[in-house]
Structure formats: structure tokens, C-alpha cells
Design an enzyme around this catalytic site. Structure first.
Site, short mmCIF file in Angstrom:
data_model
loop_
_atom_site.label_atom_id
_atom_site.label_comp_id
_atom_site.label_asym_id
_atom_site.label_seq_id
_atom_site.Cartn_x
_atom_site.Cartn_y
_atom_site.Cartn_z
CG ASN A 205 -0.20 -0.09 2.51
OD1 ASN A 205 0.52 0.82 2.87
ND2 ASN A 205 -0.34 -1.21 3.22
CG ASP A 274 -7.20 -5.20 6.54
OD1 ASP A 274 -6.66 -5.26 7.65
OD2 ASP A 274 -7.79 -4.18 6.12
CE LYS A 284 8.13 -13.21 -14.22
NZ LYS A 284 8.77 -12.85 -15.48
CG PHE A 318 -2.71 5.69 12.97
CD1 PHE A 318 -2.04 5.40 14.14
CD2 PHE A 318 -2.44 6.90 12.33
CE1 PHE A 318 -1.11 6.28 14.68
CE2 PHE A 318 -1.52 7.80 12.86
CZ PHE A 318 -0.85 7.48 14.03
CE LYS A 332 -11.14 0.81 11.00
NZ LYS A 332 -10.49 1.37 9.85
CE LYS A 336 -9.11 -2.75 14.26
NZ LYS A 336 -7.98 -2.73 13.33
N1 CTP Z 1 -4.14 -3.11 11.93
C1 CTP Z 1 -3.45 -4.19 12.47
N2 CTP Z 1 -3.48 -5.41 11.88
C2 CTP Z 1 -4.18 -5.60 10.72
C3 CTP Z 1 -4.87 -4.51 10.15
C4 CTP Z 1 -4.83 -3.28 10.77
O1 CTP Z 1 -2.82 -4.02 13.52
N3 CTP Z 1 -4.15 -6.79 10.15
C5 CTP Z 1 -4.11 -1.81 12.62
C6 CTP Z 1 -3.39 -0.70 11.88
O2 CTP Z 1 -2.03 -0.63 12.25
C7 CTP Z 1 -4.15 0.54 12.33
C8 CTP Z 1 -5.54 0.03 12.59
O3 CTP Z 1 -5.44 -1.38 12.73
O4 CTP Z 1 -3.66 1.07 13.56
C9 CTP Z 1 -6.57 0.36 11.53
O5 CTP Z 1 -6.27 -0.18 10.31
P1 CTP Z 1 -7.27 0.00 9.06
O6 CTP Z 1 -6.72 -0.76 7.90
O7 CTP Z 1 -7.56 1.43 8.85
O8 CTP Z 1 -8.56 -0.63 9.53
P2 CTP Z 1 -9.00 -2.12 9.73
O9 CTP Z 1 -9.21 -2.34 11.17
O10 CTP Z 1 -8.08 -3.05 9.04
O11 CTP Z 1 -10.46 -2.14 9.07
P3 CTP Z 1 -10.92 -1.80 7.58
O12 CTP Z 1 -9.82 -2.27 6.67
O13 CTP Z 1 -12.15 -2.55 7.45
O14 CTP Z 1 -11.12 -0.33 7.55
#
Ligand code: CTP
Length: 398
Positions: A205, A274, A284, A318, A332, A336
Site C-alpha cells: 500500500n 488485511d 515466478k 490509526f 475501531k 479494538k
Molecule cells: N491493523 C493491524 N493489523 C491488521 C490490520 C490493521 O494491527 N491486520 C491496525 C493498523 O495498524 C491501524 C488500525 O489497525 O492502527 C486500523 O487499520 P485499518 O486498515 O484502517 O482498519 P481495519 O481495522 O483493518 O479495518 P478496515 O480495513 O475494514 O477499515
């Protein structure tokens, strides 16, 4: 080290005498500035007798101020501390009203500002006061929030001036270059994660890592022992910070869980994948005719696991969102089990910028908004609020 101690009119005004004495003991030169109503609660003579110097009382009575002018004082101080701060002075500071010495001093000083509010619980909760506090936090001022307890008006609630020792610690922390994280371990994650599809390709990303690196640097500058778990970024390692370099969400999860037990504050600024390819190819992948489907599986949500397993640690997450920013961020925060969530709108290509606009949501329901501020300033505000969350929790403990 010179401090202007602004005292405003409420029942807790007498506690400012202890603050003045504590500062003097620590070697600071203290100039007390009383508002007219503060002088109704504590006689100026009390401060004068104990400090050995005259108190500034009222801008429009020069005979009381002798040769002191607000501009010269404003330029000579290292800190303006307002203890206690009433709802009235918060309103004047937030809106730039300068109708007495203290509010004029506030507008004319470049020094850092620390505010310790005290008021009735209803007033502290009032939307007008909440908005003023948010405005002042957004300017980067330091707050020592009131504590819950029995108030002078006879009711229980938030609004009692924080303990004098805590206020002194914060003032001395700000004066001493803010070594207020001394003795604490801070764990920061930063950057993107990288999930391999095959030895050549990956999913990642746009995270630049700048926010997390700024937090690590700011925490180190304030005396914390800092470990930075970083995904692949092109930033130099912040000096004095222990680096753990990782690639994938799984590697980041493993490093974070190993470090978590010895940590006091965790700031999870990393943009963690995620999903990852369910079956990364050893060799490859060659192209063929027609479309190709990539099968993905979920990664563990590291932050959610920290929320379940936390034992006193302050957790800062975040929320990068393109829609329903504040609602999603609040989801969140509670979902969380976080202490703070930093929400940023990523719909307008903010990745890699040196400045950002963020909303920091607290468990108390309050939101602090910082608009177009350097990431270093945002990092400091996050650490201020994380410390505040730690203190409030301490105050709640039996
Ligand atoms: N985070 C994490 N582990 C994951 C995904 C996210 O620890 N596998 C943490 C990130 O470091 C951040 C927070 O969760 O502090 C939010 O991440 P974000 O991608 O914005 O949200 P998600 O909880 O993954 O939900 P969504 O993708 O549905 O918005």
C-alpha cells in the site's frame, strides 16, 4: 527558567500556591498573574509574601504592576501555565479575547502554554467548553485534564483540578525539553506491509512511514525507550531508536506480540495488509491466456489482538478511511479496545506528505482535530494524549 503562572478565579485557586512553591523549589523564576476573580479567592499578598515578588493583577491599574508590561513578560518567559483554568479563560483563549492581563499575555507570548482546567462537572462537559478545549489542544497546548472526584459544589464528577504533583511534573517536563516519557517503553509500528505473490510480485500500500517515524522520534526525544517495528520504507532510522525491520503482516505481528509485554504505550501507525495471497508461489508465475484470479486470505488483526490482551498498556490505533471517517474511527476505538484512535481521511491522496489533518478520538468521547499540521506536531499531540490516558487511568485506580 521563567514561568508565568496564570491563576483564574475558582475554588481550586489556592492550589496554585503549592504549584508556585514547587516551581520555585525546582529553581524556576515564577511570575504570578492573577485575574480579578482569582484575587477574590486568594489574596495577592499571599503570593507576594511567599514568592518575594509582586503579583501582576490587572492590566488597567499600572500602579499595581509597576514597570511590568505584558509584552516584555511575554517575550521573557519559557512557559505560560494557567492553573487553575476556568471555563471563562478557556473561552477567551480559544477565541482570542484580550480583556485583561492574563488573556493579553496569552496572545502575546511565543512560549509553550500549559493549561490545568478546574470547574463544575456540568461546565466541563458543556459542548461550548468541549469545543474550546479542542481548539486549544489543536494549537498544540499542553493540558493536564481535571480528575474525577468530589467537587466543591458537592457533586461527584470530572472537573476537580488535577493533583498538584502531576501538574508540577508536566510543567517541569515541558520546561526540561519534555523528558516526560522517561522510564517508559514505547512501541511504534510504521510503514506498509508487503505480501508476496511470487518471488517477483507483491501486494502492498501507499504508506510512507512518515507518521510512525515521527512518533518514534518524538517519543525518543521525550526520554522514552523506543522500538520501531517498520515495514519497508525509504526513511532513515531515527537516532537512538531500536529498529526491527519486517516485511509482511505476519512478521510484524510476530515482532509486536514479542515486544508487547514490556511496553507501556503502543502506537500502531503501520498500514497492515488485511489480506495476503493464500498460496504464494515458490517460482515466478508465468502469464497465460485470459484472466487470472488471485486467491487471498485474511491476516491477523494485530491491533485487535493487542486490545484483547492488554494489561495496562495504552493503545493508539490509526484509522485511514475514505468514507464516514469519524463513525468508522469510533467503531475501531471501541471494537479494538483502544485508548485513542487517530483518524485521517485518505480520500485525497495524503500519503507521503509532510503535513496532515487528523482527528484524534479519545475514550472520553472528545475529539481533538489538528488541521494541516506537520507530522512532528501531530506525533507530539498523540504522545501528549497517550500520557494523559495513562494518567487518567492511574487516577481511576483504587
Ligand atoms: N491493523 C493491524 N493489523 C491488521 C490490520 C490493521 O494491527 N491486520 C491496525 C493498523 O495498524 C491501524 C488500525 O489497525 O492502527 C486500523 O487499520 P485499518 O486498515 O484502517 O482498519 P481495519 O481495522 O483493518 O479495518 P478496515 O480495513 O475494514 O477499515
Amino acid at each position: 527558567m521563567k514561568v508565568a503562572l496564570g491563576v483564574t478565579g475558582c475554588i481550586a485557586a489556592y492550589k496554585s500556591i503549592e504549584v508556585m512553591r514547587g516551581l520555585q523549589k525546582a529553581g524556576a523564576e515564577v511570575q504570578v498573574v492573577l485575574t480579578r476573580s482569582a484575587a477574590e479567592f486568594v489574596a495577592p499578598l499571599t503570593y507576594e509574601a511567599l514568592s518575594g515578588r509582586s503579583v501582576i493583577l490587572d492590566m488597567f491599574r499600572p500602579e499595581l504592576n509597576r514597570d511590568i508590561r505584558h509584552i516584555s513578560l511575554a517575550q521573557s518567559i519559557d512557559l505560560l501555565a494557567v492553573v487553575p483554568a476556568t471555563a471563562n479563560i478557556l473561552g477567551k483563549m480559544a477565541h482570542g479575547i484580550a480583556d485583561d492581563f492574563l488573556s493579553t499575555l496569552y496572545l502575546s507570548t511565543p512560549a509553550p502554554v500549559l493549561i490545568a482546567p478546574a470547574m463544575n462537572a456540568e461546565m466541563w462537559r458543556h459542548p461550548a467548553v468541549r469545543a474550546n478545549v479542542e481548539t486549544l489542544r489543536g494549537r498544540g497546548h499542553h493540558f493536564v485534564d481535571p480528575e474525577p472526584g468530589m467537587l466543591a459544589c458537592g457533586i461527584e464528577g470530572d472537573g476537580r483540578l488535577a493533583a498538584v504533583d502531576g501538574i508540577l511534573d508536566r510543567i517541569l517536563g515541558v520546561l526540561g525539553g519534555e523528558r516526560d516519557l522517561e522510564g517508559l517503553r514505547v512501541l511504534v509500528t510504521a510503514g506498509p506491509t508487503v505480501e508476496d505473490i511470487d518471488p517477483v510480485r507483491f501486494i502492498s500500500n501507499r504508506s510512507s512511514g512518515k507518521m510512525g517515524y515521527a512518533v518514534a522520534q518524538a517519543a525518543h526525544a521525550r526520554g522514552a525507550g523506543v522500538t520501531l517495528v517498520s515495514g519497508p520504507v525509504s526513511l532513515p532510522a531515527p537516532a537512538g531508536v531500536e529498529m526491527v525491520r519486517v516485511r509482511s503482516a505476519a512478521e510484524m505481528g510476530e515482532a509486536v506480540m514479542r515486544l508487547f509485554p514490556g511496553t507501556d504505550i503502543v502506537v500502531k501507525a503501520a498500514a497492515v495488509a488485511d489480506y495476503r495471497p493464500a498460496e504464494p508461489a515458490a517460482g515466478k508465475i508465468k502469464k497465460g491466456e485470459g484472466a487470472k484470479t488471485l486467491s487471498l486470505e485474511r491476516t491477523d488483526d494485530i491491533l485487535a489482538r493487542l486490545g484483547r490482551e492488554k494489561k495496562g498498556q495504552v493503545l493508539v490505533g490509526f484509522a485511514a478511511e475514505t468514507d464516514n471517517l469519524l463513525d468508522n474511527a469510533r467503531g475501531k476505538l471501541t471494537g479494538k479496545n483502544l485508548d485513542l484512535v487517530v483518524a485521517n481521511d485518505v480520500s485525497r491522496g495524503v500519503f507521503g506528505e509532510d503535513e496532515a489533518t487528523v482527528h484524534i478520538l479519545r475514550r472520553t468521547g472528545e475529539t481533538v482535530t489538528l488541521r494541516q499540521r506537520p507530522k512532528g506536531a501531530i506525533a507530539r499531540a498523540i504522545l501528549d494524549l497517550a500520557l494523559e490516558a495513562r494518567r487518567t487511568r492511574g487516577a481511576e485506580a483504587p
